[in-house]
Design an enzyme around this catalytic site. Sequence first.
Site, PDB file in Angstrom:
ATOM      1  N   HIS A 155       5.939  -4.509  12.562  1.00  0.00           N
ATOM      2  CA  HIS A 155       5.525  -3.287  12.192  1.00  0.00           C
ATOM      3  C   HIS A 155       4.977  -2.911  13.549  1.00  0.00           C
ATOM      4  O   HIS A 155       4.061  -2.365  13.922  1.00  0.00           O
ATOM      5  CB  HIS A 155       4.255  -3.411  11.233  1.00  0.00           C
ATOM      6  CG  HIS A 155       3.660  -2.046  10.837  1.00  0.00           C
ATOM      7  ND1 HIS A 155       2.755  -1.258  11.554  1.00  0.00           N
ATOM      8  CD2 HIS A 155       4.245  -1.368   9.832  1.00  0.00           C
ATOM      9  CE1 HIS A 155       2.737  -0.390  10.490  1.00  0.00           C
ATOM     10  NE2 HIS A 155       3.614  -0.360   9.587  1.00  0.00           N
TER      11      HIS A 155
ATOM     12  N   HIS B 224      -7.348  -1.755   5.600  1.00  0.00           N
ATOM     13  CA  HIS B 224      -6.535  -0.950   6.200  1.00  0.00           C
ATOM     14  C   HIS B 224      -6.996   0.603   5.760  1.00  0.00           C
ATOM     15  O   HIS B 224      -8.308   0.722   5.107  1.00  0.00           O
ATOM     16  CB  HIS B 224      -5.207  -0.973   5.843  1.00  0.00           C
ATOM     17  CG  HIS B 224      -3.943  -0.055   6.442  1.00  0.00           C
ATOM     18  ND1 HIS B 224      -3.969  -0.161   7.807  1.00  0.00           N
ATOM     19  CD2 HIS B 224      -2.931   0.650   5.876  1.00  0.00           C
ATOM     20  CE1 HIS B 224      -3.025   0.737   8.122  1.00  0.00           C
ATOM     21  NE2 HIS B 224      -2.312   1.030   6.900  1.00  0.00           N
TER      22      HIS B 224
ATOM     23  N   HIS C  97       1.189   3.987   2.044  1.00  0.00           N
ATOM     24  CA  HIS C  97       2.021   4.890   3.034  1.00  0.00           C
ATOM     25  C   HIS C  97       3.360   4.758   3.011  1.00  0.00           C
ATOM     26  O   HIS C  97       4.013   3.785   2.868  1.00  0.00           O
ATOM     27  CB  HIS C  97       1.470   4.196   4.310  1.00  0.00           C
ATOM     28  CG  HIS C  97      -0.227   4.506   4.712  1.00  0.00           C
ATOM     29  ND1 HIS C  97      -0.909   3.625   5.479  1.00  0.00           N
ATOM     30  CD2 HIS C  97      -0.859   5.508   4.249  1.00  0.00           C
ATOM     31  CE1 HIS C  97      -2.130   4.148   5.628  1.00  0.00           C
ATOM     32  NE2 HIS C  97      -2.011   5.227   4.901  1.00  0.00           N
TER      33      HIS C  97
ATOM     34  N   ASP D  83       5.656   4.570   5.102  1.00  0.00           N
ATOM     35  CA  ASP D  83       6.591   3.686   5.738  1.00  0.00           C
ATOM     36  C   ASP D  83       6.699   2.295   5.079  1.00  0.00           C
ATOM     37  O   ASP D  83       7.542   1.474   5.706  1.00  0.00           O
ATOM     38  CB  ASP D  83       6.373   3.363   7.259  1.00  0.00           C
ATOM     39  CG  ASP D  83       4.972   3.096   7.427  1.00  0.00           C
ATOM     40  OD1 ASP D  83       4.075   3.115   6.347  1.00  0.00           O
ATOM     41  OD2 ASP D  83       4.513   2.387   8.483  1.00  0.00           O
ATOM     42  N   HIS D  84       6.159   2.335   3.951  1.00  0.00           N
ATOM     43  CA  HIS D  84       6.160   0.816   3.096  1.00  0.00           C
ATOM     44  C   HIS D  84       6.542   1.326   1.659  1.00  0.00           C
ATOM     45  O   HIS D  84       6.934   0.430   0.858  1.00  0.00           O
ATOM     46  CB  HIS D  84       4.895   0.273   3.020  1.00  0.00           C
ATOM     47  CG  HIS D  84       4.378  -0.279   4.266  1.00  0.00           C
ATOM     48  ND1 HIS D  84       4.281  -1.728   4.440  1.00  0.00           N
ATOM     49  CD2 HIS D  84       3.866   0.406   5.440  1.00  0.00           C
ATOM     50  CE1 HIS D  84       3.951  -1.753   5.971  1.00  0.00           C
ATOM     51  NE2 HIS D  84       3.711  -0.328   6.447  1.00  0.00           N
TER      52      HIS D  84
ATOM     53  N   HIS E 179       0.951  -1.211  -0.037  1.00  0.00           N
ATOM     54  CA  HIS E 179      -0.034   0.207  -0.014  1.00  0.00           C
ATOM     55  C   HIS E 179       0.999   1.355  -0.037  1.00  0.00           C
ATOM     56  O   HIS E 179       1.981   0.922   0.098  1.00  0.00           O
ATOM     57  CB  HIS E 179      -0.982  -0.254   1.079  1.00  0.00           C
ATOM     58  CG  HIS E 179      -0.479   0.212   2.632  1.00  0.00           C
ATOM     59  ND1 HIS E 179       0.619  -0.755   3.008  1.00  0.00           N
ATOM     60  CD2 HIS E 179      -0.512   1.240   3.606  1.00  0.00           C
ATOM     61  CE1 HIS E 179       0.844  -0.239   4.421  1.00  0.00           C
ATOM     62  NE2 HIS E 179       0.187   0.615   4.643  1.00  0.00           N
TER      63      HIS E 179
HETATM   64 ZN    ZN Z   1       0.014   1.782   6.715  1.00  0.00          ZN
END
Ligand code: ZN
Length: 302
Positions: free
Chosen positions: A269, A140, A62, A64-65, A60
């Site tokens: 995570h 999410h 976001h 942090d990914h 996805h």
């Molecule tokens: Zn996320």
Amino acid sequence: MELRILGCHSATPKPDEYPTSQALLVKNQWIVIDAGEGMQVQLRRYGIKFGRIKNIFISHLHGDHLYGLFGFLSTLRLLNRQTEMHLYAPAELEDLLNHVFRTTQVELSFPLFFRPVSGNGLKLILDNDKFSVHSFPLKHRIQTHGFLVSEKPAPRKLNMNAIKQYPEIGIWAYHNLKAGKDFVTEEGKIIPNEELTLPPPRPRKYAYCSDTAYYPDIVPYIKGADVLYHEATFSDEDKDLAEKTMHSTARQAAQIAKQAQVGKLIIGHFSSRYRDTNILLKEAREVFPQTELAYEGKQVIF
Ligand SMILES: [Zn+2]
């Protein structure tokens, strides 16, 4: 398979805590799953050659990914990579990438094939003769998918001691034997395949569930996976926060692992609020004893 955790923390990176990214060696090919900041440094740290990566999967969009992806692709250009790269990600990433490369004047030296990931149910997104990858939806705050990586069955192994007993079996017959066929002599006598070959190793399965609220709908998709990575951002005491931010608690991750009867659960995570992630481990193990904590550099061979 060999899993290498490059980063398993949420949000803010620290000197030894990187946001989410992993590398998986499957049938001699490295794939990268999620690309948190610092992923290219981590790949270097663990000796994973950039040239051996041909497929990247983004769960996805976001940061942090994702934020490590731009730097990684731009480094590949500096290294004058020529081999194609396949990128599986939510559709919006394509425009974003083009915008970043245009603005920062990066012209890739290699073909980048963008494969949008979307939709419901278990969807086959990569299929070759060695392994396949399916996507499935998670729950999410934005569109998010998990991934299931499945090895294809290997050919049967020749049992040379058995084969030597039959001088009429030449090298020309090996291909069919490995494919599981019986050997038929000139006189029409059948020598069963099981007598001449040994079973190959069992194909392995890896399931990756990045950011998600507790979502038992995924259980049928990941059933029986050898290893499941599932996020466990919070502990029981922050259950409300988990619900609000659409993340899971360690206990919930373990419940998914238990229902899916996986071989092993790796949780990650982690929210930076937990100085000691062992409370998350303890909580998960109460439900699913075969749970391990992810950490940067962790290697899982299965
Ligand atoms: Zn996320």
